[in-house]
Scaffold this active site. Sequence first.
Site, PDB file in Angstrom:
ATOM      1  N   ASP A 212      24.942  99.776 109.929  1.00 34.92           N
ATOM      2  CA  ASP A 212      24.448  99.732 111.307  1.00 34.92           C
ATOM      3  C   ASP A 212      22.924  99.797 111.337  1.00 34.92           C
ATOM      4  O   ASP A 212      22.311 100.375 110.449  1.00 34.92           O
ATOM      5  CB  ASP A 212      24.980 100.948 112.091  1.00 34.92           C
TER       6      ASP A 212
ATOM      7  N   ASP B 228      21.739 106.503 110.909  1.00 35.48           N
ATOM      8  CA  ASP B 228      22.798 106.723 109.921  1.00 35.48           C
ATOM      9  C   ASP B 228      22.920 105.538 108.966  1.00 35.48           C
ATOM     10  O   ASP B 228      23.070 105.695 107.770  1.00 35.48           O
ATOM     11  CB  ASP B 228      24.145 106.919 110.631  1.00 35.48           C
TER      12      ASP B 228
END
Length: 634
Positions: A499, A503
Amino acid sequence: MAEKSYDAKSIKILEGLEAVRKRPGMYIGSTDKRGLHHLIWEIVDNSVDEAINGYGDYIKITLHSDKSCSVEDHGRGVPVDMHESGKSAAEVIYTVLHAGGKFESDGYKVSGGLHGVGSSVVNALSKWMEVTIKRDKQEHYIRFENGGHVKVPLKVVGPTRGTGTTVRFLPDPEIFSATNFSFTTVCERMQESAFLLKGITIEVVDEEDERSAKFHYERGIEEFVEDLNKGKNTLHNVLSFSGTRDKIDVEISMQYTDTYNENIVSFVNNVKTIDGGSHEVGFKTALTKVFNDYAKSNGFIKGNAGSLDGSDVREGLTAIVSLKIPEGILQFEGQTKGKLGTPQAKAAVENVVTENLRIYLEENRAIATDIINKSLKSKIAREAARKAREDARKGTKKNTKERSLSGKLAPAQSKDKTKKELFLVEGDSAGGSAKQGRDRAYQAILPLRGKVLNTEKTREDEILKNEEINTMIYTIGAGYGSNFDIKDCEYSKVIIMSDADEDGGHIQCLLLTFFYRYMKPLIEDGRLFVALPPLFKIQTGKEVEYAYTVEEMKEKSKGKRCDIQRYKGLGEMNADQLCETTMKPGSRTLIRVNIEDAQLAEKRVSILMGDDVPPRKEWIEENVEFSLEDDYEI
Ligand code: 0R9
């Protein structure tokens, strides 16, 4: 008559400088950040030459607030007398181009050799350059503008004490795409020079951010090795050997750590030999021979148990190999001239290392035992890995069992290793879309669950127990660590797809660390990539466009009545969108991961991903400006 030839010469000189401005890449490699810093290295080289010759042991680099840089040395000062052309010697060295090509100026100028080779190139690429010379108890000054045109001819400013040269220049913003010097970059390079030039002090000052650093090493490359191994467990104090063979000065410092990494950095005449060469071959040959001899004659290897490989005896080794070679026998090879060719260097290094290391091992048996035991462990692991790979190829029973372990993998149908791609995908939901949208013939999908283990902080046996890591090693099929064999790699591209959020960035870092530590040849062979998913979907009626940055989104949506969706994760895209934007050759964007500077990469990975918190904090505080380049050039 004299007047005329003087003018003719001046025109020729300006033509030369103009040629540099027309094709700067030919002289400094590039006009980006790297080329910009190259200007400093060119000027500092002159100060270093003077220091090597025994004049002046202090060099200061100042990054000024007006984006100019000055370099000061305490050498004899550039000669100020008149040259036969009617120009001052100082004017000549800062305007006359030295004949020759691209990388010539990177060569070491042994005492009495060439000087000031790159200064005129820097002048040509500067908006202005000022040279202040302290010599004969007087301060002299000359100024150039717009690529080397004399603005103020050499003149005496007033009386002074001491001697030395200061060059201050402003890189021409019309030539360089980057104009900000980086304090960190300058410090890293100057620290390296200070390690190689023992006893010399190099100071770097950043005027704008009011910070400075001073580098001075009395024990030279010995301290270099200590610095590289900072924060690691070492097996012994740094060993240092030196000697002269065939007029080649050899200096070596080495130390084993309990890690699995090999970190050999070599230099010739204070210039890093990025691609190694004959000196590194000599070093490696000597190590393998001396350790095998010792292991055999002391009962560590019995009968026909097989020798230690070079990779076994280099596991965990950090070493600096530094040579001084006279210009006459100096040969560089390769496209970037980063590889030493001089054949005599192999024998010189081999000889110095063999003689000294043999004695050291005899006199330090406990340390010798530790190193040999470590090498033997590597040998066992290497042989086990080979066997496992062979089993995998043959498709034995054990293999079928392991294959079920990687049931998450959606394999590609093709067997063609030169075309297959492996996508490592963050999360099961994105993994699902990727499996649907992929080109089944050539694209394999391996979804990764949760955070990947930080391999920089974990022992190898623990790492291998980790299911995620195990599956990756098995899927790629080429082993790991010193036993990784790129020939066995199942894929032409390994693509990290995560993504575009924090994270995701973290997962990328963890995976990059793993590949850097355990599958480095994959990076060196240019097979590791990071996929760049779009950040926005812009829908105008039925037409759909994607944007990969905020700027691109603004640009594409300007003046339109459109719907803008910000993708928070890959999972928000359906299979078709994911395929179109991030996976399909032709429409996707991939970033190839490369290691530009092996030694720097080593330092960065251990600082940014390792156990030691203070150096990481320091690095992050000093490098507030992040760019794509910084993120991926690990
Ligand atoms: C701040 C960057 N420093 C320099 O550019 C620099 C060049 C330089 C130099 C000499 C001494 N210091 C220097 N600093 C020097 C002096 C003498 C002989 N060789 C070198 C001498 O006093 O006889 N020079 C580099 C080239 C030249 N001088 C020369 F070609 F002009 F001689």
